[in-house]
Design a protein around this motif. Structure first.
Motif, PDB file in Angstrom:
ATOM      1  N   PRO A 179      34.640  24.356 -27.937  1.00 52.67           N
ATOM      2  CA  PRO A 179      34.949  23.019 -27.731  1.00 52.67           C
ATOM      3  C   PRO A 179      35.612  22.409 -28.926  1.00 52.67           C
ATOM      4  O   PRO A 179      36.432  21.470 -28.773  1.00 52.67           O
ATOM      5  CB  PRO A 179      33.295  22.379 -27.768  1.00 52.67           C
ATOM      6  CG  PRO A 179      32.556  23.209 -27.190  1.00 52.67           C
ATOM      7  CD  PRO A 179      33.111  24.652 -27.868  1.00 52.67           C
ATOM      8  N   HIS A 180      35.640  23.024 -30.111  1.00 50.83           N
ATOM      9  CA  HIS A 180      36.195  22.683 -31.295  1.00 50.83           C
ATOM     10  C   HIS A 180      37.609  22.767 -31.080  1.00 50.83           C
ATOM     11  O   HIS A 180      38.358  22.116 -31.458  1.00 50.83           O
ATOM     12  CB  HIS A 180      35.556  23.257 -32.578  1.00 50.83           C
ATOM     13  CG  HIS A 180      34.006  22.779 -32.624  1.00 50.83           C
ATOM     14  ND1 HIS A 180      33.669  21.811 -33.001  1.00 50.83           N
ATOM     15  CD2 HIS A 180      33.064  23.874 -32.590  1.00 50.83           C
ATOM     16  CE1 HIS A 180      32.403  21.822 -32.865  1.00 50.83           C
ATOM     17  NE2 HIS A 180      31.939  22.876 -32.584  1.00 50.83           N
ATOM     18  N   ALA A 181      37.951  24.172 -30.687  1.00 43.57           N
ATOM     19  CA  ALA A 181      39.407  24.466 -30.257  1.00 43.57           C
ATOM     20  C   ALA A 181      39.959  23.618 -29.242  1.00 43.57           C
ATOM     21  O   ALA A 181      41.179  23.091 -29.547  1.00 43.57           O
ATOM     22  CB  ALA A 181      39.332  26.127 -29.784  1.00 43.57           C
ATOM     23  N   ILE A 182      39.496  23.439 -28.210  1.00 45.43           N
ATOM     24  CA  ILE A 182      40.007  22.684 -27.155  1.00 45.43           C
ATOM     25  C   ILE A 182      39.118  21.404 -26.703  1.00 45.43           C
ATOM     26  O   ILE A 182      38.476  21.817 -25.444  1.00 45.43           O
ATOM     27  CB  ILE A 182      40.516  23.344 -25.795  1.00 45.43           C
ATOM     28  CG1 ILE A 182      41.425  24.473 -26.423  1.00 45.43           C
ATOM     29  CG2 ILE A 182      41.033  22.580 -25.003  1.00 45.43           C
ATOM     30  CD1 ILE A 182      42.355  25.201 -25.370  1.00 45.43           C
ATOM     31  N   PRO A 183      38.917  20.464 -27.227  1.00 46.59           N
ATOM     32  CA  PRO A 183      37.866  19.412 -26.760  1.00 46.59           C
ATOM     33  C   PRO A 183      38.057  18.992 -25.429  1.00 46.59           C
ATOM     34  O   PRO A 183      37.269  18.444 -24.855  1.00 46.59           O
ATOM     35  CB  PRO A 183      38.211  18.338 -27.963  1.00 46.59           C
ATOM     36  CG  PRO A 183      39.486  18.445 -28.524  1.00 46.59           C
ATOM     37  CD  PRO A 183      39.847  20.018 -28.425  1.00 46.59           C
ATOM     38  N   GLN A 184      39.373  19.113 -24.975  1.00 44.52           N
ATOM     39  CA  GLN A 184      39.988  18.315 -23.644  1.00 44.52           C
ATOM     40  C   GLN A 184      38.901  19.179 -22.568  1.00 44.52           C
ATOM     41  O   GLN A 184      38.792  18.617 -21.398  1.00 44.52           O
ATOM     42  CB  GLN A 184      41.269  18.705 -23.531  1.00 44.52           C
ATOM     43  CG  GLN A 184      42.141  17.755 -24.276  1.00 44.52           C
ATOM     44  CD  GLN A 184      42.581  18.214 -25.430  1.00 44.52           C
ATOM     45  OE1 GLN A 184      42.156  19.065 -26.023  1.00 44.52           O
ATOM     46  NE2 GLN A 184      43.811  17.927 -25.929  1.00 44.52           N
ATOM     47  N   LEU A 185      38.626  20.556 -22.591  1.00 44.98           N
ATOM     48  CA  LEU A 185      37.941  21.251 -21.781  1.00 44.98           C
ATOM     49  C   LEU A 185      36.646  21.710 -22.101  1.00 44.98           C
ATOM     50  O   LEU A 185      36.115  22.508 -21.711  1.00 44.98           O
ATOM     51  CB  LEU A 185      38.660  22.311 -21.666  1.00 44.98           C
ATOM     52  CG  LEU A 185      40.158  22.343 -21.014  1.00 44.98           C
ATOM     53  CD1 LEU A 185      40.931  23.628 -20.808  1.00 44.98           C
ATOM     54  CD2 LEU A 185      40.011  21.317 -19.682  1.00 44.98           C
TER      55      LEU A 185
END
Lengths: 314, 314
Positions: free
Chosen positions: B60-66
């Motif tokens: 979630p840190h890498a891609i908070p959108q997903l």
């Protein structure tokens, strides 16, 4: 009439007829100040376009967006090698074009009877009979005359249009002395195969060098249509508008011309020769976008950080 | 490997892999609420798409959108006949996919070494070695595995990519047991001739039914690329995103996936068989457009008043 297997190349430069200042602005809800139009035409003159349709000498009541075409023509710079043209519907319009020192005019009809009656208030053949004397007069004055055939593939009222109709209208236009024909997919419904059928039908009746294609991008197929027409048929002239002008993203059903910069990029990426600089076109598009106060539909005009040019896969 | 003269037709239905909820939303600056994602996936389930990539089990840190892909998977409806897949980068992601009852996973690498190092922090071959045990485990569990090869034609750092590189990466992926390959033009720079060169090179090394093409529409050539791949090579699967999600018109240089509805319309208009209803896709796109609070890039999603279907010119 296809040139073959879709991989052939025609080594002739492609002419871009920039119709943004006319067909584009005519379909924008906002009215742009004359000074912004003059700057737009001046920017377009430096893009490498073969021709710029700078406006329309129609009644200002009919199209208030283009009421100042006379003034645009007087104030714009004219660069050698660029043709400056305008739409002319009647005798009064021809007088205005002459007074504005316009060297090329365009007349307008349709392949679809219903579209013609709704749009120019008379039937197709009647419209041609009406502007025949105008065409003769313009040619006596040394002007070049282009004839637009709109709804050449689809009509919003009649649906798909028989290419046989297009041939008849085109032959009639050539008969009255028109130099160049522009076949338009006015509502942007044509797919590449429709374009192939249209060209299979029409190319036996006109020299390729006298034909231009005019696509709107309503359904997103216009670039594919341009590439099919060039790759498979060697079509050498396309009507396009900087920024894909004319299709307001907030107006339901509105549909702009295919964007000049996207067409130029796609054709160059496909191996075509063009004198047009797509980055200059995108810059001109951003300029008019500010005057219209809205984002444009073209893909390239949105890529503000990417200045790299196309690199083919080999 | 071309099927011939560009006019041939393949009478097999085309599969649309709807990647809007993953590749689309991942590249949107706004974070969409879980409930809006669930509604979006539910709407997409009813469009006729063969597969929906519903999210990504990355950090979630890498891609908070997903970050909420687990919750989306739990709450969404699952319709028979639709495959629900998700991106999985590592062992932890596979556990999450399994817990979420995802039946198909996708792993991600690139053809370009520089792009792989910048994007997934390791070299191309190293990335494949890393996920090989993961792929084996997923397949033991009965999952299907897709392998993405991004930058298959152009890399933002290296420029044009040699199709020989793509063949090598693809063969390695097939060797470790990957079922299906998706070749991506990540930055949307490919023209139809680049796609032809890529397919001429790769198709001798993979069954056509195991290949999907994945285009972004940065330069406006994606629809032309899809049509060339289908018309000339009979490619039967395309990754697309409803609304052309992922390319924010206000973010310079941003580039969305090609819009599902525009691809479906263009393919149907070209004579292809598809189960997808482009109007349903456009409706789903308008729904997510409201959640993102911005207009979308697709052409069809803007045509709100025109419900008429395509009519071929004959």
């Amino acid at each position: 009439m296809s040139l073959g297997n879709g991989h052939n190349r025609v080594a002739r430069p492609i002419r871009i007829i920039e119709v943004g200042p006319r067909d584009g602005l005519q379909n924008e809800p906002a009215i742009v100040p004359t000074s912004a139009k003059v700057s737009f035409v001046n920017a377009l003159s430096r893009t490498g376009a073969a021709e710029i349709e700078i406006g329309s000498f129609v009644s200002p009541h009919a199209i208030p967006q283009l009421a100042d075409s006379d003034e645009v023509a007087r104030k714009m710079e004219r660069l050698p090698g660029v043709t400056y043209s305008a739409l002319v519907p009647n005798e009064k319009g021809l007088e205005r074009a002459r007074a504005a020192a316009i060297e090329k005019i365009a007349v307008f009809t349709a392949a679809s009877e219903t579209f013609a009656r709704r749009n120019i208030k008379c039937g197709v053949l009647e419209s041609i009979d009406r502007f025949a004397p105008l065409v003769a007069e313009a040619k006596r004055d040394g002007m070049t005359v282009r004839g637009y055939i709109s709804t050449a593939t689809h009509c919003p009222f009649e649906g798909a249009v028989d290419p046989g109709r297009v041939i008849k209208v085109m032959q009639r236009l050539l008969h009255i002395g028109i130099d160049e024909i522009s076949l338009g997919d006015t509502i942007g419904k044509a797919a590449p195969n429709d374009v192939r059928r249209l060209l299979d039908a029409t190319l036996p009746h006109i020299e390729r060098s006298r034909l231009s294609l005019h696509f709107h991008d309503t359904y997103g197929m216009a670039v594919a249509n341009v590439l099919a027409a060039w790759t498979d048929y060697g079509i050498e002239a396309f009507d396009t508008a900087a920024g894909g002008l004319g299709g307001c993203p907030y107006a339901p059903g509105a549909s702009g011309n295919v964007a000049t910069e996207d067409v130029v990029y796609a054709l160059k990426a496909s191996g075509a020769i063009l004198t047009v600089d797509e980055q200059q076109v995108a810059a001109a598009a951003r300029q008019i976008s500010r005057a219209l106060d809205r984002p444009l539909a073209s893909r390239l005009s949105r890529i503000q950080t990417d200045r790299t040019s196309y690199e083919p896969v080999t």
